[in-house]
Design an enzyme around this catalytic site. Structure first.
Site, PDB file in Angstrom:
ATOM      1  N   CYS A  45      -7.474  -2.537   8.400  1.00  0.00           N
ATOM      2  CA  CYS A  45      -6.198  -2.679   7.866  1.00  0.00           C
ATOM      3  C   CYS A  45      -5.767  -1.060   7.772  1.00  0.00           C
ATOM      4  CB  CYS A  45      -6.100  -3.285   6.268  1.00  0.00           C
ATOM      5  SG  CYS A  45      -6.223  -5.155   6.663  1.00  0.00           S
ATOM      6  N   GLU A  68       0.720  -1.120  -0.070  1.00  0.00           N
ATOM      7  CA  GLU A  68       0.128   0.103  -0.093  1.00  0.00           C
ATOM      8  C   GLU A  68       0.912   1.308   0.056  1.00  0.00           C
ATOM      9  OE1 GLU A  68      -3.102   0.201  -0.638  1.00  0.00           O
ATOM     10  OE2 GLU A  68      -3.544  -2.131   0.156  1.00  0.00           O
ATOM     11  N   HIS A  99      -1.281  -5.895   1.477  1.00  0.00           N
ATOM     12  CA  HIS A  99      -2.543  -6.572   1.331  1.00  0.00           C
ATOM     13  C   HIS A  99      -2.140  -7.818   0.509  1.00  0.00           C
ATOM     14  CE1 HIS A  99      -5.653  -3.477   2.650  1.00  0.00           C
ATOM     15  NE2 HIS A  99      -6.159  -4.619   3.248  1.00  0.00           N
ATOM     16  N   ARG A 114     -17.724  -0.971   6.735  1.00  0.00           N
ATOM     17  CA  ARG A 114     -18.662  -1.621   5.820  1.00  0.00           C
ATOM     18  C   ARG A 114     -19.322  -2.688   6.691  1.00  0.00           C
ATOM     19  NH1 ARG A 114     -19.175  -5.531   2.623  1.00  0.00           N
ATOM     20  NH2 ARG A 114     -17.077  -5.947   2.432  1.00  0.00           N
TER      21      ARG A 114
HETATM   22  N1  PCA Z   1      -8.267  -7.351   6.016  1.00  0.00           N
HETATM   23  C1  PCA Z   1      -9.231  -6.336   6.187  1.00  0.00           C
HETATM   24  C2  PCA Z   1      -9.133  -6.082   8.033  1.00  0.00           C
HETATM   25  C3  PCA Z   1      -8.197  -7.268   8.403  1.00  0.00           C
HETATM   26  C4  PCA Z   1      -7.797  -7.970   7.213  1.00  0.00           C
HETATM   27  O1  PCA Z   1      -7.066  -9.057   7.056  1.00  0.00           O
HETATM   28  C5  PCA Z   1      -8.794  -4.950   5.755  1.00  0.00           C
HETATM   29  O2  PCA Z   1      -8.566  -5.084   4.691  1.00  0.00           O
HETATM   30  O3  PCA Z   1      -9.232  -3.958   6.291  1.00  0.00           O
END
Ligand code: PCA
Length: 212
Positions: free
Chosen positions: A143, A80, A165, A90
């Protein structure tokens, strides 16, 4: 010898696995070139997620921190670029909190950029045949909350931090209607990312942007 803390979120949203936690379990204690990986698990609970990672930073005193979470719908490992100062959930987090349109930190800036070499991470992954691209949004759920919170905590420190991610595991999409990546590739990808962090004190420049 550099120390890299890699953190993984617990399952959430009614699922019983999170590829991030599965991967960090396999990365614990691993040696890479010039470094060692330590890990911790992170609850999908706003504020507590930040507290858990701050505790691990204080315990391990790492040189770098990579926080990791799952992103359903993505087909690539995606470092990111930016964390934004907003919570807009959400779905509820794992303790039932559903924060809508609140600042994460009232005294913080609108956004923080990753302090990891995101382009070097993407290039290292792509060179190894592991799908990767820069992401320009970490969403507005836990996240992004953790990404922002740890950037804020480390803003005056020499410790680099960024969020990555990762796609779902095949077991999370048995009908094959969502992109997935095997656990082996995700583990290898996070190792490659950690190595790129150690090897690239300064990021490289190449175009990996997107056009809307
Ligand atoms: N993904 C979520 C929260 C925890 C995770 O593994 C997110 O993208 O916010």
């Amino acid at each position: 010898m550099k120390k890299i803390l890699i953190t993984g979120f617990e399952p959430f949203g009614g699922e019983n696995v999170n590829p991030a936690l599965e991967a960090v379990t396999k990365l614990e204690g691993l040696a890479i070139n010039g470094g060692e990986i330590v890990t911790c698990s992170v609850p999908v609970v706003y504020r507590k997620s930040i507290e858990a990672v701050i505790k691990a930073i204080k315990l391990h005193q790492p040189d770098y921190v990579i926080t990791v979470g799952q992103a359903a719908g993505r087909a690539a490992i995606t470092p990111e670029r930016v964390a934004i100062n907003v919570d807009d959930y959400r779905i509820k987090d794992n303790e039932g909190n559903q924060i809508v349109d609140e600042l994460i930190n009232e005294n913080g800036p609108s956004a923080y950029f990753s302090t990891l070499p995101i382009k070097a991470i993407v290039k290292s992954l792509q060179d190894k045949g592991i799908p990767a691209q820069v992401s320009n949004t970490a969403g507005t759920y836990v996240c992004n909350h953790l990404f922002y919170g740890i950037q804020h905590f480390l803003k005056d420190s020499h410790i680099g931090h960024g969020f990555i991610h990762i796609p779902l595991l095949p077991i999370q999409a048995p009908e094959g209607n969502q992109p997935t990546l095997s656990l082996d590739l995700i583990v290898e990808g996070l190792k490659v990312a950690a190595q790129a962090v150690i090897d690239n004190e300064i990021d490289i420049a190449f175009s990996s942007g997107s056009i809307c």
